[in-house]
Design a protein around this motif. Structure first.
Motif, PDB file in Angstrom:
ATOM      1  N   PRO A 185      13.714   5.042  -3.006  1.00  0.00           N
ATOM      2  CA  PRO A 185      12.963   4.248  -3.591  1.00  0.00           C
ATOM      3  C   PRO A 185      13.245   2.908  -3.588  1.00  0.00           C
ATOM      4  O   PRO A 185      14.498   2.461  -3.764  1.00  0.00           O
ATOM      5  CB  PRO A 185      12.696   4.672  -5.045  1.00  0.00           C
ATOM      6  N   SER A 204       1.791   2.879  -9.532  1.00  0.00           N
ATOM      7  CA  SER A 204       3.198   2.214  -8.804  1.00  0.00           C
ATOM      8  C   SER A 204       3.344   1.001  -9.432  1.00  0.00           C
ATOM      9  O   SER A 204       4.623   0.458  -9.019  1.00  0.00           O
ATOM     10  CB  SER A 204       3.038   2.062  -7.441  1.00  0.00           C
ATOM     11  N   LEU A 257       7.169   0.072  -7.602  1.00  0.00           N
ATOM     12  CA  LEU A 257       7.559   0.883  -6.561  1.00  0.00           C
ATOM     13  C   LEU A 257       6.893   0.499  -5.178  1.00  0.00           C
ATOM     14  O   LEU A 257       5.841   0.556  -5.170  1.00  0.00           O
ATOM     15  CB  LEU A 257       7.279   2.444  -6.941  1.00  0.00           C
ATOM     16  N   GLY A 286       7.617   5.479   0.172  1.00  0.00           N
ATOM     17  CA  GLY A 286       8.892   6.063  -0.683  1.00  0.00           C
ATOM     18  C   GLY A 286       8.531   7.355  -1.391  1.00  0.00           C
ATOM     19  O   GLY A 286       7.465   7.845  -1.140  1.00  0.00           O
ATOM     20  N   VAL A 316       8.541   9.085  -9.175  1.00  0.00           N
ATOM     21  CA  VAL A 316      10.119   8.535  -9.532  1.00  0.00           C
ATOM     22  C   VAL A 316       9.977   8.174 -11.018  1.00  0.00           C
ATOM     23  O   VAL A 316       9.162   7.777 -11.423  1.00  0.00           O
ATOM     24  CB  VAL A 316      10.423   7.202  -8.742  1.00  0.00           C
ATOM     25  N   ASP A 344      18.925   3.671  -7.602  1.00  0.00           N
ATOM     26  CA  ASP A 344      19.141   4.941  -7.552  1.00  0.00           C
ATOM     27  C   ASP A 344      20.324   5.351  -8.550  1.00  0.00           C
ATOM     28  O   ASP A 344      21.378   5.126  -8.326  1.00  0.00           O
ATOM     29  CB  ASP A 344      19.358   5.825  -6.332  1.00  0.00           C
ATOM     30  N   TYR A 366      14.930  10.839  -9.349  1.00  0.00           N
ATOM     31  CA  TYR A 366      13.744  11.601  -8.755  1.00  0.00           C
ATOM     32  C   TYR A 366      14.334  13.006  -8.308  1.00  0.00           C
ATOM     33  O   TYR A 366      15.505  13.405  -8.506  1.00  0.00           O
ATOM     34  CB  TYR A 366      13.126  10.684  -7.553  1.00  0.00           C
TER      35      TYR A 366
END
Lengths: 123, 286
Positions: free
Chosen positions: A113, A76, A38, A42, A46, A16, A97
């Motif tokens: 995430p 993803s 990913l 979640g 993102v 993050d 995000y």
């Protein structure tokens, strides 16, 4: 027969903001792919701005290429193909995000995430 | 007896049957990272396992003299920790045994911290070591899982220690997840290490962080009584019959397990590296 190796360079990583994978030695390889996935569950959307970096010594780094992975429900898993990278590789960048998703994560409605990142190498 | 062996084998002193000779010029050969057990989600693994780093192939390149290469070629297996005190990297190879007999595991290794400062740095690696993860056969009465651990405590927060140690005790074995099928315990923590008798040994660190001198290691262990026999590093041999490995009740799905592992631990905010040139596992011929 050619040598090949898939390294897990991030496992369940809670990226993050800024991130960098650990240096990986790849002198024996002539081609590489970074995969980033990913993990569910979640946030659904993102954004990951990334740089692929190379190094002569595993300490000092220079950018080889850069781009953005946009993760969503249909996408993803992203990848970046590489060649002519010398002895060392790492992936760095920034994960962001939306403010709404960040609020949902802070209230634990959704999980922050988490990522798997792979470096697939071939001689 | 003089054996007519190529140099890469002749530096070892194997028992009669060579099971495995891993020269990392040929690739990773089954050596891989250690992941904590999990059920349904990676979040379920014990937190100590979450940041263990996986091994890679290295040509031992350093910033001041370039590529060292390995002892007999270009590549060695490298274990690299995260850059923080107590961070660990582990490499493991998984086999099973077919005859309970004496086993001998020999290795050529060296360790260094990341050369990110122009300093001696000889206390930046906390420890490196080897372990076996074994289990008795499924027909044995009162079977056990047995985990011999030996490490070289290079330094701790008080400075250089240069001491071989072993571990006899273990932490609680936890159930992982909710189905009662998976268990896990963390056995590489800083707790429970004891000094090997007369186990102080000064190694060749060689002045700066970019010079690599290779060491020879040999561990003899007997699968018949699951006891240590001997440990050797370079010029020193340690009688180990009286030290106890970690011993816990057998687990339901590990019969005849024979796992080998190397590990390295950082003592500073630098990455700690353990390089393995080659590894040889041999046994008595039954």
């Amino acid at each position: 027969m050619r040598q090949s190796h898939t390294a897990v360079v991030a496992r369940n990583a809670a990226w993050d903001g800024p991130f960098a994978t650990e240096p990986w030695e790849a002198a024996w390889a002539t081609e590489a792919i970074y995969f980033v996935r990913l993990l569910p569950p979640g946030p659904l959307r993102v954004s990951m701005q990334y740089s692929v970096e190379i190094s002569p010594d595993g300490i000092h780094w220079a950018e080889l290429s850069q781009g953005t992975f946009e993760f969503d429900e249909q996408n993803s898993l992203w990848y970046r193909q590489l060649n002519h990278f010398g002895g060392w590789l790492r992936l760095s960048g920034r994960v962001s995000y939306s403010p709404e998703m960040r609020r949902s994560a802070s209230r634990r409605y959704i999980r922050e995430p988490r990522f798997m990142a792979y470096l697939t190498l071939k001689s | 007896m003089t054996r007519n062996l190529p140099p890469a084998l002749d530096l070892f002193d194997p028992l009669d049957r060579i099971l495995v000779h891993d020269d990392f010029n040929r690739g990773m050969q089954g050596w891989t990272g250690l992941v904590g057990n999990y059920e349904d989600s990676l979040d379920s693994m014990l937190p100590e396992y979450a940041d263990l780093r996986d091994p890679m192939l290295s040509n031992l390149t350093v910033w001041d003299t370039g590529t060292d290469g390995s002892l007999h070629g270009n590549y060695a297996m490298k274990l690299a920790t995260l850059p923080r005190p107590g961070a660990l990297a582990v490499a493991i190879k998984r086999l099973t045994w077919r005859v309970a007999t004496r086993i001998r595991w020999e290795s050529i290794v060296t360790f260094k911290p990341e050369a990110s400062e122009l300093e001696l740095s000889n206390t930046d690696v906390r420890a490196f070591g080897i372990l076996l993860d074994l289990q008795d056969g499924d027909r044995k009465a009162h079977p056990h899982r047995v985990m011999p651990h030996i490490r070289y405590l290079n330094a701790d927060e008080f400075g250089r220690m240069e001491q071989w140690q072993y571990k006899s005790t273990h932490r609680t074995v936890h159930d992982i997840g909710g189905r009662g099928e998976t268990k896990s315990h963390f056995h590489l923590g800083p707790d429970g290490w004891n000094d090997l008798p007369n186990g102080g040994q000064r190694l060749c660190y060689n002045e700066i962080a970019t010079k690599h001198n290779w060491y020879y290691l040999r561990l003899d262990f007997d699968l018949r009584d699951m006891q240590f026999r001997e440990f050797q590093c370079n010029n020193r041999t340690y009688e180990c019959r009286d030290i106890e490995p970690i011993r816990i009740p057998a687990m339901p799905n590990l019969w005849c397990m024979l796992n080998l592992a190397y590990f390295v631990e950082s003592n500073s905010t630098k990455r700690a590296f353990l390089y393995v040139d080659s590894s040889l596992l041999s046994t008595d011929r039954e």
